[in-house]
Design a protein around this motif. Structure first.
Motif, short mmCIF file in Angstrom:
data_model
loop_
_atom_site.label_atom_id
_atom_site.label_comp_id
_atom_site.label_asym_id
_atom_site.label_seq_id
_atom_site.Cartn_x
_atom_site.Cartn_y
_atom_site.Cartn_z
N ILE A 160 43.59 2.09 35.82
CA ILE A 160 44.69 2.20 36.80
C ILE A 160 45.48 3.48 36.54
O ILE A 160 45.84 4.19 37.49
CB ILE A 160 45.61 0.96 36.73
N GLU A 161 45.74 3.79 35.27
CA GLU A 161 46.45 5.03 34.95
C GLU A 161 45.67 6.25 35.46
O GLU A 161 46.25 7.19 36.00
CB GLU A 161 46.68 5.17 33.45
N SER A 162 44.36 6.21 35.28
CA SER A 162 43.51 7.30 35.75
C SER A 162 43.58 7.42 37.28
O SER A 162 43.67 8.52 37.83
CB SER A 162 42.07 7.07 35.30
N GLN A 163 43.55 6.28 37.95
CA GLN A 163 43.63 6.29 39.42
C GLN A 163 44.98 6.82 39.88
O GLN A 163 45.06 7.57 40.86
CB GLN A 163 43.39 4.88 39.96
N ILE A 164 46.04 6.45 39.18
CA ILE A 164 47.37 6.95 39.53
C ILE A 164 47.43 8.46 39.35
O ILE A 164 47.98 9.18 40.18
CB ILE A 164 48.46 6.24 38.69
N ALA A 165 46.84 8.96 38.26
CA ALA A 165 46.81 10.41 38.03
C ALA A 165 46.04 11.11 39.15
O ALA A 165 46.47 12.18 39.62
CB ALA A 165 46.17 10.71 36.67
N ASP A 166 44.94 10.52 39.59
CA ASP A 166 44.17 11.10 40.69
C ASP A 166 44.99 11.13 41.98
O ASP A 166 44.97 12.12 42.72
CB ASP A 166 42.87 10.31 40.93
N VAL A 167 45.71 10.05 42.25
CA VAL A 167 46.54 10.00 43.46
C VAL A 167 47.64 11.06 43.38
O VAL A 167 47.94 11.74 44.37
CB VAL A 167 47.15 8.59 43.63
N ARG A 168 48.22 11.22 42.19
CA ARG A 168 49.26 12.25 42.03
C ARG A 168 48.70 13.64 42.31
O ARG A 168 49.34 14.46 42.97
CB ARG A 168 49.85 12.20 40.62
#
Length: 130
Positions: free
Chosen positions: A68-76
């Motif tokens: 989830i943290e990785s996905q959030i970083a990608d979205v950012r």
């Protein structure tokens, strides 16, 4: 759950050594053993197994959290790139609007100058006429 180890033979021998008759010692030993069997007690092994299961579940949660943290970083990153593109587009649009405003201002200035020239000419003609 495990059961508590209970040595019935040793217990009978202890009771007989204390002076109880063999039948009484066996009856008491049987009653104690049955009471131990009825009790559901967690052993160290049981606790270790539960701890391993909890650790495994936490590992799964940690893995999901990292994903989830990785996905959030990608979205950012995506949002940052999108914001940069929008800013570029807005800058281009603002530049075009500025050019349009300058063009309109120049046109109005020329028209105003024309009106002033016509007004002065008309005033001069009127003054010559009188």
């Amino acid at each position: 759950m495990g059961q508590v180890a209970f040595d019935t033979l040793k217990f009978v021998e202890t009771l007989e050594g204390a002076g109880l008759a063999k039948d009484q010692a066996k009856a008491i030993s049987l009653a104690v053993r049955e009471s131990h069997e009825a009790v559901d007690v967690a052993t160290k092994r049981d606790l270790g197994d539960v701890r391993k299961e909890i650790d495994a579940r936490f590992d799964k949660v940690d893995a999901r959290f990292e994903k989830i943290e990785s996905q959030i970083a990608d979205v950012r990153k995506d949002l940052s790139a999108e914001i940069t593109n929008v800013r570029k587009d807005l800058s281009s649009e603002i530049a075009l609007v500025r050019k349009d405003v300058e063009h309109i201002a120049t046109g109005l200035l020329l028209k105003l100058g024309g009106v002033i020239v016509v007004t002065i000419s008309a005033a001069t003609a009127i003054l010559k006429f009188f």
